[in-house]
Design an enzyme around this catalytic site. Structure first.
Site, PDB file in Angstrom:
ATOM      1  N   CYS A   2      -7.090 -10.292  33.145  1.00 45.72           N
ATOM      2  CA  CYS A   2      -6.884 -11.055  31.932  1.00 45.72           C
ATOM      3  C   CYS A   2      -6.585 -10.073  30.812  1.00 45.72           C
ATOM      4  O   CYS A   2      -6.712  -8.868  30.994  1.00 45.72           O
ATOM      5  CB  CYS A   2      -8.152 -11.818  31.555  1.00 45.72           C
ATOM      6  SG  CYS A   2      -8.815 -12.787  32.910  1.00 45.72           S
ATOM      7  N   ARG A  27      -0.632 -10.095  31.159  1.00 46.36           N
ATOM      8  CA  ARG A  27      -1.807  -9.848  32.001  1.00 46.36           C
ATOM      9  C   ARG A  27      -2.337 -11.134  32.649  1.00 46.36           C
ATOM     10  O   ARG A  27      -3.276 -11.094  33.442  1.00 46.36           O
ATOM     11  CB  ARG A  27      -2.916  -9.207  31.176  1.00 46.36           C
ATOM     12  CG  ARG A  27      -2.525  -7.883  30.563  1.00 46.36           C
ATOM     13  CD  ARG A  27      -3.675  -7.283  29.813  1.00 46.36           C
ATOM     14  NE  ARG A  27      -4.771  -6.968  30.699  1.00 46.36           N
ATOM     15  CZ  ARG A  27      -4.888  -5.853  31.400  1.00 46.36           C
ATOM     16  NH1 ARG A  27      -3.958  -4.928  31.299  1.00 46.36           N
ATOM     17  NH2 ARG A  27      -5.909  -5.647  32.185  1.00 46.36           N
ATOM     18  N   TRP A  68      -5.964 -14.913  33.705  1.00 47.49           N
ATOM     19  CA  TRP A  68      -5.390 -15.058  35.046  1.00 47.49           C
ATOM     20  C   TRP A  68      -6.557 -15.461  35.926  1.00 47.49           C
ATOM     21  O   TRP A  68      -7.508 -14.702  36.090  1.00 47.49           O
ATOM     22  CB  TRP A  68      -4.782 -13.742  35.507  1.00 47.49           C
ATOM     23  CG  TRP A  68      -4.039 -13.853  36.799  1.00 47.49           C
ATOM     24  CD1 TRP A  68      -2.843 -14.464  37.018  1.00 47.49           C
ATOM     25  CD2 TRP A  68      -4.441 -13.322  38.060  1.00 47.49           C
ATOM     26  NE1 TRP A  68      -2.481 -14.346  38.335  1.00 47.49           N
ATOM     27  CE2 TRP A  68      -3.437 -13.652  39.000  1.00 47.49           C
ATOM     28  CE3 TRP A  68      -5.542 -12.601  38.494  1.00 47.49           C
ATOM     29  CZ2 TRP A  68      -3.509 -13.289  40.333  1.00 47.49           C
ATOM     30  CZ3 TRP A  68      -5.609 -12.240  39.835  1.00 47.49           C
ATOM     31  CH2 TRP A  68      -4.607 -12.581  40.739  1.00 47.49           C
ATOM     32  N   ASN A  94     -12.801  -9.631  31.183  1.00 42.71           N
ATOM     33  CA  ASN A  94     -11.763  -9.366  32.168  1.00 42.71           C
ATOM     34  C   ASN A  94     -12.430  -8.635  33.334  1.00 42.71           C
ATOM     35  O   ASN A  94     -13.086  -7.625  33.109  1.00 42.71           O
ATOM     36  CB  ASN A  94     -10.672  -8.487  31.545  1.00 42.71           C
ATOM     37  CG  ASN A  94      -9.682  -7.970  32.567  1.00 42.71           C
ATOM     38  OD1 ASN A  94      -9.426  -8.623  33.575  1.00 42.71           O
ATOM     39  ND2 ASN A  94      -9.128  -6.807  32.314  1.00 42.71           N
ATOM     40  N   GLY A  95     -12.288  -9.163  34.536  1.00 40.62           N
ATOM     41  CA  GLY A  95     -12.915  -8.517  35.695  1.00 40.62           C
ATOM     42  C   GLY A  95     -13.607  -9.564  36.541  1.00 40.62           C
ATOM     43  O   GLY A  95     -13.307 -10.759  36.449  1.00 40.62           O
ATOM     44  N   GLU A 461      12.751  -3.967  48.436  1.00 37.45           N
ATOM     45  CA  GLU A 461      12.532  -4.160  47.005  1.00 37.45           C
ATOM     46  C   GLU A 461      13.478  -5.238  46.456  1.00 37.45           C
ATOM     47  O   GLU A 461      13.075  -6.071  45.638  1.00 37.45           O
ATOM     48  CB  GLU A 461      12.721  -2.813  46.288  1.00 37.45           C
ATOM     49  CG  GLU A 461      12.651  -2.850  44.770  1.00 37.45           C
ATOM     50  CD  GLU A 461      11.335  -3.381  44.215  1.00 37.45           C
ATOM     51  OE1 GLU A 461      10.371  -3.576  44.975  1.00 37.45           O
ATOM     52  OE2 GLU A 461      11.302  -3.643  43.004  1.00 37.45           O
ATOM     53  N   LYS A 465      12.187  -8.593  44.621  1.00 38.92           N
ATOM     54  CA  LYS A 465      12.617  -9.007  43.278  1.00 38.92           C
ATOM     55  C   LYS A 465      13.168 -10.425  43.335  1.00 38.92           C
ATOM     56  O   LYS A 465      12.859 -11.253  42.485  1.00 38.92           O
ATOM     57  CB  LYS A 465      13.704  -8.083  42.717  1.00 38.92           C
ATOM     58  CG  LYS A 465      13.301  -6.707  42.244  1.00 38.92           C
ATOM     59  CD  LYS A 465      12.507  -6.645  40.969  1.00 38.92           C
ATOM     60  CE  LYS A 465      11.045  -6.658  41.263  1.00 38.92           C
ATOM     61  NZ  LYS A 465      10.356  -5.405  41.367  1.00 38.92           N
ATOM     62  N   GLU A 468      10.293 -13.042  43.927  1.00 37.30           N
ATOM     63  CA  GLU A 468       9.274 -13.247  42.897  1.00 37.30           C
ATOM     64  C   GLU A 468       9.812 -13.896  41.626  1.00 37.30           C
ATOM     65  O   GLU A 468       9.084 -14.619  40.969  1.00 37.30           O
ATOM     66  CB  GLU A 468       8.506 -11.959  42.581  1.00 37.30           C
ATOM     67  CG  GLU A 468       9.211 -10.973  41.728  1.00 37.30           C
ATOM     68  CD  GLU A 468       8.356  -9.758  41.409  1.00 37.30           C
ATOM     69  OE1 GLU A 468       7.190  -9.926  41.044  1.00 37.30           O
ATOM     70  OE2 GLU A 468       8.873  -8.638  41.514  1.00 37.30           O
ATOM     71  N   HIS A 484      17.155  -7.792  66.911  1.00 38.01           N
ATOM     72  CA  HIS A 484      15.910  -7.961  67.682  1.00 38.01           C
ATOM     73  C   HIS A 484      15.163  -9.233  67.268  1.00 38.01           C
ATOM     74  O   HIS A 484      13.959  -9.335  67.476  1.00 38.01           O
ATOM     75  CB  HIS A 484      15.025  -6.726  67.520  1.00 38.01           C
ATOM     76  CG  HIS A 484      15.697  -5.480  68.035  1.00 38.01           C
ATOM     77  ND1 HIS A 484      15.881  -5.253  69.372  1.00 38.01           N
ATOM     78  CD2 HIS A 484      16.282  -4.447  67.376  1.00 38.01           C
ATOM     79  CE1 HIS A 484      16.533  -4.106  69.524  1.00 38.01           C
ATOM     80  NE2 HIS A 484      16.793  -3.599  68.336  1.00 38.01           N
ATOM     81  N   LYS A 581       0.901  -9.330  35.689  1.00 37.89           N
ATOM     82  CA  LYS A 581       1.439  -7.976  35.670  1.00 37.89           C
ATOM     83  C   LYS A 581       0.514  -6.967  36.321  1.00 37.89           C
ATOM     84  O   LYS A 581       0.961  -6.080  37.041  1.00 37.89           O
ATOM     85  CB  LYS A 581       1.726  -7.568  34.229  1.00 37.89           C
ATOM     86  CG  LYS A 581       2.368  -6.203  34.071  1.00 37.89           C
ATOM     87  CD  LYS A 581       3.785  -6.202  34.576  1.00 37.89           C
ATOM     88  CE  LYS A 581       4.458  -4.864  34.506  1.00 37.89           C
ATOM     89  NZ  LYS A 581       5.658  -4.818  35.350  1.00 37.89           N
TER      90      LYS A 581
HETATM   91  C1  F6R Z   1       6.700  -6.625  41.740  1.00 39.21           C
HETATM   92  C2  F6R Z   1       5.554  -5.998  41.134  1.00 39.21           C
HETATM   93  C3  F6R Z   1       4.316  -5.857  41.937  1.00 39.21           C
HETATM   94  C4  F6R Z   1       3.621  -4.543  41.593  1.00 39.21           C
HETATM   95  C5  F6R Z   1       2.263  -4.453  42.305  1.00 39.21           C
HETATM   96  C6  F6R Z   1       1.581  -3.121  42.064  1.00 39.21           C
HETATM   97  O1  F6R Z   1       7.789  -6.652  40.865  1.00 39.21           O
HETATM   98  O2  F6R Z   1       5.596  -5.621  39.996  1.00 39.21           O
HETATM   99  O3  F6R Z   1       4.589  -5.945  43.300  1.00 39.21           O
HETATM  100  O4  F6R Z   1       4.444  -3.477  41.967  1.00 39.21           O
HETATM  101  O5  F6R Z   1       1.438  -5.494  41.862  1.00 39.21           O
HETATM  102  O6  F6R Z   1       1.371  -2.898  40.715  1.00 39.21           O
HETATM  103  P1  F6R Z   1       1.023  -1.457  40.159  1.00 39.21           P
HETATM  104  O7  F6R Z   1       2.210  -0.594  40.342  1.00 39.21           O
HETATM  105  O8  F6R Z   1       0.670  -1.671  38.720  1.00 39.21           O
HETATM  106  O9  F6R Z   1      -0.137  -0.958  40.972  1.00 39.21           O
END
Ligand code: F6R
Length: 586
Positions: A2, A27, A68, A94-95, A461, A465, A468, A484, A581
């Site tokens: 959060c 967050r 969150w 937060n936690g 990747e 992208k 998500e 395969h 995030k």
């Molecule tokens: C995808 C994305 C997530 C983060 C993952 C790790 O676009 O951003 O998959 O890469 O949650 O986050 P960090 O790098 O902050 O540990």
């Protein structure tokens, strides 16, 4: 996970809290709330984005929260802040409070009434239980009883102060003139002050408008230094772009240049290890996979890459291995837990992170900072390419210090890195063509991203992208693996995005493209070779680079493709559903 903010000073708390919460919304955005003291504690909280929070009270002391959800569904009643029974104390958290059930049962027996399903509410009642007209004393006693991870900010209607505690969740203090701030992250208060003190685990702070005091959990006072933050608030805002994600994609040349320059100024990059283990989550994991190819190529030593959430199931192994933890936020709980485990197993540890003073930096021997600036869009973009830059740099410096690369070879490689910002800049010029491709494919239900070698993680990747932010089902595959199994899924018009760098994978990639074309897939080739145009439906011709640098340009194409696809579908690009995030729960 959060975002939290506390303010004490002379300004309108309403204005400060709402602005700060907007900047913390990355967050989590399941609900938002504030508590402001004005004789009594006024609370407004609501499920949904901060914009939906409306209230007409104000004051000059208050706290706020953007949530969150972990314990308790996203509903008004589970939104923070939480009050004690008498409405005299308010907290945001937060936690995760691991022993909340036990504490809650005890407090219920003492007569406390709970209104939410959260673990956090227990904190307000626990402070109340110890409160005897002195918030500081009650706060210290309550913190001692908590198990788990927490950043907590508390206020009382009877005293003009804020108390804050940190353990395993981030908390920073903003030092102003006759005003002070406490928040999960610096952009929350950067508009008002750039004087920052980062709280460490096991610390409590006491804020009034005129001072900030720090203590350990036993009440011993600690001296801490103020750091000056050089970013401007514009760095954390959209600068005219429609979305943070697009802004951050376009910032890559600058982010890469500034990451490389900050690395070049370091003289402590001496290493000696026999193996490497890389641990990370999500996009950072994909950077780790590219890192494997880079390190194995340059150092000829084995590299293993783990998802952080899986690393915990590995037996403790001390194997002369350097364990590298990649996390842009530095707050990902799984990655932090893995770092602790590696250290406890006797491994040397290194973190690659974008956030100075973030939690991961407390658990490792060495830190490499990417210098990409704040990343607000949930989808990681510029921090990913900055991580690739950091891994390239690390491999070169490690190779040099371990005698695996000659000084001249290392110099040539470093010089090639200096060209990366320009390669990326030139790739961004392909935006128009990429947008047209998004127009062609955005209505499809499934997509495949294929590549080989060090671009295979880039295919993963690209698919991540796409999933998500557009919510389209997308799979990244090593191109050679299609036959395969997954080839059975290839049917007419299904988009297949094929990365075809001019390296050792080139010929084999063309064969794989023929396999999917023969099944009438719609193939988009991403290559610096004009020739690839003969084999695909559309060629996105990227700048030609040294072979080991092709991931930098290819990933930019895939970031833009995902962005435009999501935009055409009207998605919440910067805040995709169900995501946040920084993921501070395991
Ligand atoms: C995808 C994305 C997530 C983060 C993952 C790790 O676009 O951003 O998959 O890469 O949650 O986050 P960090 O790098 O902050 O540990």
């Amino acid at each position: 996970m959060c975002g939290i903010i506390g303010y004490i000073g002379f300004r309108s708390a309403k204005e400060v809290l709402l602005k700060s919460l907007k900047r913390l919304e990355y967050r989590g955005y399941d609900s938002a709330g504030v508590a402001i003291v004005d004789g009594k504690i006024n609370v407004a909280k609501k499920k949904g984005y901060i914009d939906s929070l409306e209230f007409d009270f104000d004051g000059t002391l208050g706290i706020g929260h953007t949530r969150w959800a972990t314990h308790g569904v996203p509903e008004d009643r589970n939104a923070h802040p939480f009050l004690d029974c008498k409405g005299e104390i308010a907290i945001v958290h937060n936690g995760i409070i691991e022993n909340y059930m036990e504490l809650k049962e005890k407090l219920i027996k003492e007569g406390h009434k709970f209104k939410s399903d959260t673990d956090s509410e227990v904190i307000a009642h626990l402070i109340e239980e110890h409160y005897n007209g002195n918030l500081k004393e009650a706060f210290f006693k309550a913190i001692k009883e908590l198990k788990g991870s927490f950043a907590i900010v508390a206020i009382s209607k009877n005293e003009r102060k804020i108390m804050a505690a940190k353990k395993d969740s981030p908390l920073v203090i903003g030092v102003g003139d006759h005003e002070n701030f406490v928040a999960s992250d610096i952009p929350a208060f950067l508009e008002y002050t750039n004087r920052v003190i980062v709280m460490r685990d096991g610390e409590i702070s006491e804020l009034t408008e005129d001072f900030v005091h720090f203590y350990d959990f036993n009440g011993n006072e600690i001296n801490k230094e103020v750091q000056i933050v050089e970013w401007s608030i514009e760095d954390a805002e959209k600068s005219g772009y429609e979305h943070f994600m697009l802004k951050e994609i376009y910032e890559q040349p600058f982010a890469l240049d500034s990451t490389l320059h900050s690395l070049l100024s370091r003289n402590d990059m001496n290493f000696d290890f026999g193996r490497v283990t890389i641990v990370a989550c999500g996009t950072s994991y994909h950077a780790g996979l590219v890192g494997k190819y880079i390190i194995e190529e340059l150092l000829r030593i084995p590299v293993e890459v783990y998802y952080a959430s899986e690393y915990r199931y590995r037996p403790n192994v001390a194997d002369n291995s350097l364990a590298i933890f990649i996390t842009q936020s530095g707050e990902t709980a799984d990655t932090i837990a893995a770092a602790r485990k590696a250290k406890a197993s006797g491994n040397e540890t290194l973190a690659i992170t974008n956030v100075v003073g973030s939690s991961i930096t407390n658990y490792v021997d060495k830190v490499i900072y990417t210098n990409a600036g704040p990343e607000i869009g949930v989808a990681a973009t510029k921090t990913f390419t900055a991580q690739l830059m950091a891994l390239e740099y690390f491999a070169i410096k490690a190779g040099e210090s371990m005698g695996k690369l000659s000084a001249s070879h290392a110099r040539d490689l470093l010089n090639s890195l200096r060209k990366v910002p320009m390669y990326v800049e030139n790739t961004l010029n392909l935006n128009g063509i990429i947008k047209k491709e998004a127009e062609k494919i955005h209505k499809r239900k499934d997509m495949f991203f294929i590549a080989r070698g060090m671009n295979y993680p880039i295919a993963l990747e690209g698919a991540l992208k796409m999933k998500e932010i557009s919510y389209i089902h997308a799979e990244g595959y090593p191109a050679g693996e299609l036959k395969h199994g997954p080839l059975a899924l290839i049917e007419e018009d299904i988009p297949v995005i094929a990365l075809v760098p001019e390296d050792i994978t080139y010929d084999k990639m063309l064969s794989n493209i023929k396999e999917v074309s023969a099944r009438n897939a719609y193939v988009i080739g991403v290559s610096s070779s004009e020739d690839v145009g003969k084999y695909v439906d559309t060629l996105i011709k990227v700048p030609s680079t040294e072979p080991h640098l092709s991931p930098f340009v290819n990933v930019v194409v895939l970031q833009l493709l995902a962005y435009h696809t999501a935009k055409l579908l009207g998605r919440e690009i910067d805040k995709p559903r169900n995501l946040a995030k920084s993921v501070t729960v395991e």
